[in-house]
Design a protein around this motif. Sequence first.
Motif, mmCIF file in Angstrom:
data_model
loop_
_atom_site.group_PDB
_atom_site.id
_atom_site.type_symbol
_atom_site.label_atom_id
_atom_site.label_comp_id
_atom_site.label_asym_id
_atom_site.label_seq_id
_atom_site.Cartn_x
_atom_site.Cartn_y
_atom_site.Cartn_z
ATOM 1 N N LYS A 107 -31.177 -7.194 -47.614
ATOM 2 C CA LYS A 107 -32.256 -7.966 -48.215
ATOM 3 C C LYS A 107 -31.742 -8.845 -49.343
ATOM 4 O O LYS A 107 -30.724 -8.556 -49.973
ATOM 5 N N ASN A 108 -32.495 -9.906 -49.578
ATOM 6 C CA ASN A 108 -32.279 -10.791 -50.719
ATOM 7 C C ASN A 108 -33.639 -10.993 -51.361
ATOM 8 O O ASN A 108 -34.403 -11.855 -50.943
ATOM 9 N N GLY A 109 -33.961 -10.168 -52.373
ATOM 10 C CA GLY A 109 -35.304 -10.212 -52.945
ATOM 11 C C GLY A 109 -36.310 -9.652 -51.960
ATOM 12 O O GLY A 109 -36.187 -8.520 -51.500
ATOM 13 N N THR A 110 -37.303 -10.462 -51.578
ATOM 14 C CA THR A 110 -38.331 -10.006 -50.642
ATOM 15 C C THR A 110 -38.023 -10.403 -49.206
ATOM 16 O O THR A 110 -38.821 -10.136 -48.305
ATOM 17 N N GLY A 111 -36.905 -11.049 -48.979
ATOM 18 C CA GLY A 111 -36.557 -11.506 -47.636
ATOM 19 C C GLY A 111 -35.311 -10.843 -47.103
ATOM 20 O O GLY A 111 -34.496 -10.301 -47.849
ATOM 21 N N GLY A 112 -35.156 -10.897 -45.782
ATOM 22 C CA GLY A 112 -33.976 -10.343 -45.157
ATOM 23 C C GLY A 112 -32.871 -11.374 -45.045
ATOM 24 O O GLY A 112 -33.092 -12.578 -45.118
ATOM 25 N N ARG A 113 -31.641 -10.882 -44.860
ATOM 26 C CA ARG A 113 -30.502 -11.759 -44.627
ATOM 27 C C ARG A 113 -29.425 -10.969 -43.884
ATOM 28 O O ARG A 113 -29.423 -9.745 -43.896
ATOM 29 N N ASN A 114 -28.556 -11.700 -43.231
ATOM 30 C CA ASN A 114 -27.447 -11.105 -42.479
ATOM 31 C C ASN A 114 -27.930 -9.957 -41.598
ATOM 32 O O ASN A 114 -27.442 -8.836 -41.675
ATOM 33 N N TYR A 115 -28.894 -10.282 -40.724
ATOM 34 C CA TYR A 115 -29.543 -9.237 -39.942
ATOM 35 C C TYR A 115 -29.520 -9.507 -38.447
ATOM 36 O O TYR A 115 -29.192 -10.602 -37.983
ATOM 37 N N LEU A 116 -29.921 -8.464 -37.722
ATOM 38 C CA LEU A 116 -30.117 -8.507 -36.277
ATOM 39 C C LEU A 116 -31.414 -7.759 -35.990
ATOM 40 O O LEU A 116 -31.579 -6.627 -36.440
ATOM 41 N N TYR A 117 -32.349 -8.407 -35.286
ATOM 42 C CA TYR A 117 -33.621 -7.728 -35.028
ATOM 43 C C TYR A 117 -34.168 -8.058 -33.649
ATOM 44 O O TYR A 117 -33.745 -9.020 -33.002
ATOM 45 N N LEU A 193 -29.306 -1.779 -44.559
ATOM 46 C CA LEU A 193 -30.670 -1.292 -44.358
ATOM 47 C C LEU A 193 -30.998 -1.415 -42.878
ATOM 48 O O LEU A 193 -31.077 -2.532 -42.350
ATOM 49 N N ASN A 194 -31.187 -0.288 -42.222
ATOM 50 C CA ASN A 194 -31.390 -0.278 -40.773
ATOM 51 C C ASN A 194 -32.717 0.402 -40.448
ATOM 52 O O ASN A 194 -32.826 1.622 -40.514
ATOM 53 N N TYR A 195 -33.711 -0.408 -40.103
ATOM 54 C CA TYR A 195 -35.074 0.079 -39.946
ATOM 55 C C TYR A 195 -35.481 0.133 -38.472
ATOM 56 O O TYR A 195 -35.180 -0.784 -37.691
ATOM 57 N N LEU A 196 -36.224 1.159 -38.120
ATOM 58 C CA LEU A 196 -36.979 1.217 -36.873
ATOM 59 C C LEU A 196 -38.449 1.085 -37.233
ATOM 60 O O LEU A 196 -38.983 1.906 -37.977
ATOM 61 N N GLY A 197 -39.098 0.050 -36.735
ATOM 62 C CA GLY A 197 -40.524 -0.131 -36.984
ATOM 63 C C GLY A 197 -40.878 -0.790 -38.295
ATOM 64 O O GLY A 197 -42.052 -0.814 -38.680
ATOM 65 N N ARG A 198 -39.901 -1.339 -38.990
ATOM 66 C CA ARG A 198 -40.168 -2.039 -40.245
ATOM 67 C C ARG A 198 -39.291 -3.284 -40.341
ATOM 68 O O ARG A 198 -38.136 -3.272 -39.905
ATOM 69 N N SER A 199 -39.823 -4.333 -40.909
ATOM 70 C CA SER A 199 -39.076 -5.578 -41.096
ATOM 71 C C SER A 199 -38.358 -5.573 -42.439
ATOM 72 O O SER A 199 -38.804 -4.948 -43.410
#
Length: 202
Positions: A107-117, A193-199
């Motif tokens: 995350k970067n503040g309230t947003g995601g970064r460097n991710y795969l979803y 941060l690796n989430y199942l069911g959450r952004s």
Amino acid sequence: MSRMNPLLEPLEPRRLFALTGLWTFNDGTPNDSVGGNHAVLFNGASISNGRLFLQNPGVTSGQSTLVQYAQLPAGVIPDSGSVSINVWYNTFSAVPQWMRVFDFGTKNGTGGRNYLYFSPLSSSSDARAVIRPGSVASADVTATTARANQGYQRMATVVVDATSRQYNLYLDGTLASTVPLGGVTLADVQDSLNYLGRSLWD
């Protein structure tokens, strides 16, 4: 006695794969059954009959004390090479746009970064798997197909193929979309941060 000379055929070259994580929930726990990367359940998320249940009507990912989700340990995505992520999921047909089946990154503040979803429904009414190598949407690698939130069980597989340099999205075992990776590699996914069911986005 006659001698039989079997016809020997050369073996085809095979690419070897390793199963590095398996979360079936069949034993009633969020444990990794092939390694030690056990998941943790948050805010009332539960497991029953081999399924992870997440009830989030009207709850956003930013409501950290309310949103039900599971979190895998950091580092489940390799730093290089290829990876396949395979999930079975079920949604309500009224699932909100951008709901995540999984979101691995940082995350970067309230947003995601460097991710795969993977999301079964975007604001463009499609299902999509995305790699964002930084924080800028213009750099995204996006595989899209028809919306996949019909309210029954689906299987989604996201493949980063370092050999063919392709990013592939399969639905129910059928290739639905393939796009070039360009210069993006697994090193661009910072999976702290690796989430199942959450952004990762609030």
